[in-house]
Scaffold this motif. Structure first.
Motif, short mmCIF file in Angstrom:
data_model
loop_
_atom_site.label_atom_id
_atom_site.label_comp_id
_atom_site.label_asym_id
_atom_site.label_seq_id
_atom_site.Cartn_x
_atom_site.Cartn_y
_atom_site.Cartn_z
N UNK A 1 0.82 -1.21 0.00
CA UNK A 1 0.00 0.00 0.00
C UNK A 1 0.85 1.26 0.00
N UNK A 2 1.90 1.28 0.83
CA UNK A 2 2.74 2.47 0.90
C UNK A 2 3.55 2.67 -0.38
N UNK A 3 4.08 1.58 -0.94
CA UNK A 3 4.84 1.70 -2.19
C UNK A 3 3.91 2.06 -3.34
N UNK A 4 2.73 1.46 -3.38
CA UNK A 4 1.76 1.78 -4.44
C UNK A 4 1.32 3.24 -4.37
N UNK A 5 1.22 3.77 -3.16
CA UNK A 5 0.89 5.18 -3.02
C UNK A 5 1.97 6.05 -3.64
N UNK A 6 3.24 5.68 -3.41
CA UNK A 6 4.35 6.41 -4.03
C UNK A 6 4.29 6.30 -5.55
N UNK A 7 4.02 5.08 -6.04
CA UNK A 7 3.94 4.87 -7.48
C UNK A 7 2.82 5.71 -8.09
N UNK A 8 1.69 5.81 -7.40
CA UNK A 8 0.56 6.58 -7.93
C UNK A 8 0.87 8.08 -7.97
N UNK A 9 1.83 8.52 -7.13
CA UNK A 9 2.16 9.94 -7.08
C UNK A 9 3.32 10.32 -8.01
#
Length: 355
Positions: free
Chosen positions: A249-257
């Motif tokens: 979740x935390x890495x995917x949040x970075x990827x989405x940003x």
């Protein structure tokens, strides 16, 4: 067959096929070297960070404020504290039973019980085989604080299915690595999924289901090899799923940003750096305090603490690692959902415009 531009002639652009003037070609070459220098600087920065972290942990491990219980006279405690310096952090208990309880809660890594003519070392191999061996060696070379012989008693042995104590580090490495892969995979799915404010739960739902599958899969393998058989299957599976979800979740949040670079940041921070300083393979008190504290606020460190307590110390509190992992998982899911909401309102696939 392509043509080669002679000095003073225009050079063909390989991407568009158009002929570039010499000045434009020179500008392009300068841009290449600027970007190459940035990449090299980034590589040196990562090298310095990882090298200093790993070498400071492994080149000469020694205890740093290692929590150790003490039962006995105050004069003996004072003498032991002065002799140990910053290596030990002595915790005074009123009786041997209280010291044993402290070990089983993982408040200390062992205890020293002094008597009139003898000394007993209570060790906890499950807390850390490395620390248990160091304490045994330390007290076996002395006559004890009371001047008598030292006996060694095991309080928290490793289970038969994990007699070497290495399974915890392996479980953590697998769950973090698979979590990073899941984040990269989601980054590839998002551009092919038209964001919609009314269906913004799909990426988050994927991460939750993925975490449950990973947790169940690793728990099944662990039980198949006899690791954690004394722990309820779903308790272990859900703990592993939470660690995975905190990472994905935390890495995917970075990827989405920020796009694919977010997966690189997560890989370096969680897998390359976070796993070695998590305390899974090297005991936390054997690390420099700065790395130890930093590691525990990352998902790998919180995950290692959670797994150790679930596997070996059922009396220990799970509050801190659960809160840390829940914070990363919850924050990541909220950010990912918010990005999807904004992208859906703008009729885009994602804000990061992933490749």
């Amino acid at each position: 067959m392509g043509t080669v531009a002679q000095p003073g002639e225009y050079a063909p652009d390989e991407d568009s096929g158009q002929i570039l003037p010499p000045a434009a070609e020179k500008t392009r070459e300068m841009h290449f070297w600027v970007r190459a220098a940035i990449i090299a600087a980034l590589g040196v920065a990562i090298l310095t960070l990882l090298g200093s972290a790993l070498l400071s942990i492994s080149h000469a491990p020694r205890p740093h404020r290692l929590p150790l219980g003490y039962v006995g006279a105050e004069s003996g405690r004072t003498a032991m504290a002065e002799q140990a310096g910053s290596a030990l952090d002595l915790v005074t208990y009123g009786s041997r039973a209280q010291a044993v309880e402290g070990i089983r809660r993982l408040d200390t890594y062992g205890a020293v019980v002094t008597g009139i003519d003898s000394t007993e070392l209570l060790k906890s191999t499950a807390a850390s085989p490395q620390v248990a061996a160091a304490l045994t060696a330390m007290f076996s070379t002395s006559d004890g604080t009371s001047g008598g012989p030292t006996t060694v008693s095991e309080i928290s042995p490793l289970p038969a299915g994990d007699s070497a104590g290495g399974s915890l580090a392996i479980l953590l490495q697998v769950v973090v690595l698979v979590g990073t892969i899941g984040s990269v995979g989601l980054g590839r799915l998002v551009p092919r999924y038209r964001a919609n404010w009314a269906r913004g739960e799909l990426p988050v739902l994927f991460l939750v289901l993925y975490a449950l599958v990973v947790g169940a899969g690793i728990s099944t393998l662990a039980h198949a090899f006899g690791v954690g058989n004394h722990v309820h299957y779903w308790k272990l599976a859900l703990c592993l799923a939470l660690i995975n979800l905190a990472v994905t979740a935390s890495v995917s949040a970075l990827v989405s940003l920020i796009g694919s670079a977010g997966a690189g940041v997560g890989g370096v921070l969680y897998f390359l750096l976070g796993t070695p300083i998590s305390g899974a393979a090297t005991a936390l008190p054997m690390m420099p305090v700065a790395w130890r504290d930093f590691g525990q606020v990352l998902p790998p460190g919180a995950g290692a603490t959670l797994l150790r307590r679930v596997l070996y110390f059922p009396d220990a509190s799970l509050t801190t690692p659960l809160l840390t992992l829940g914070l990363f998982a919850g924050t990541g899911a909220v950010v990912l959902g918010a990005v999807n909401l904004v992208a859906g309102a703008q009729r885009r696939n994602s804000l990061a415009n992933l490749p």
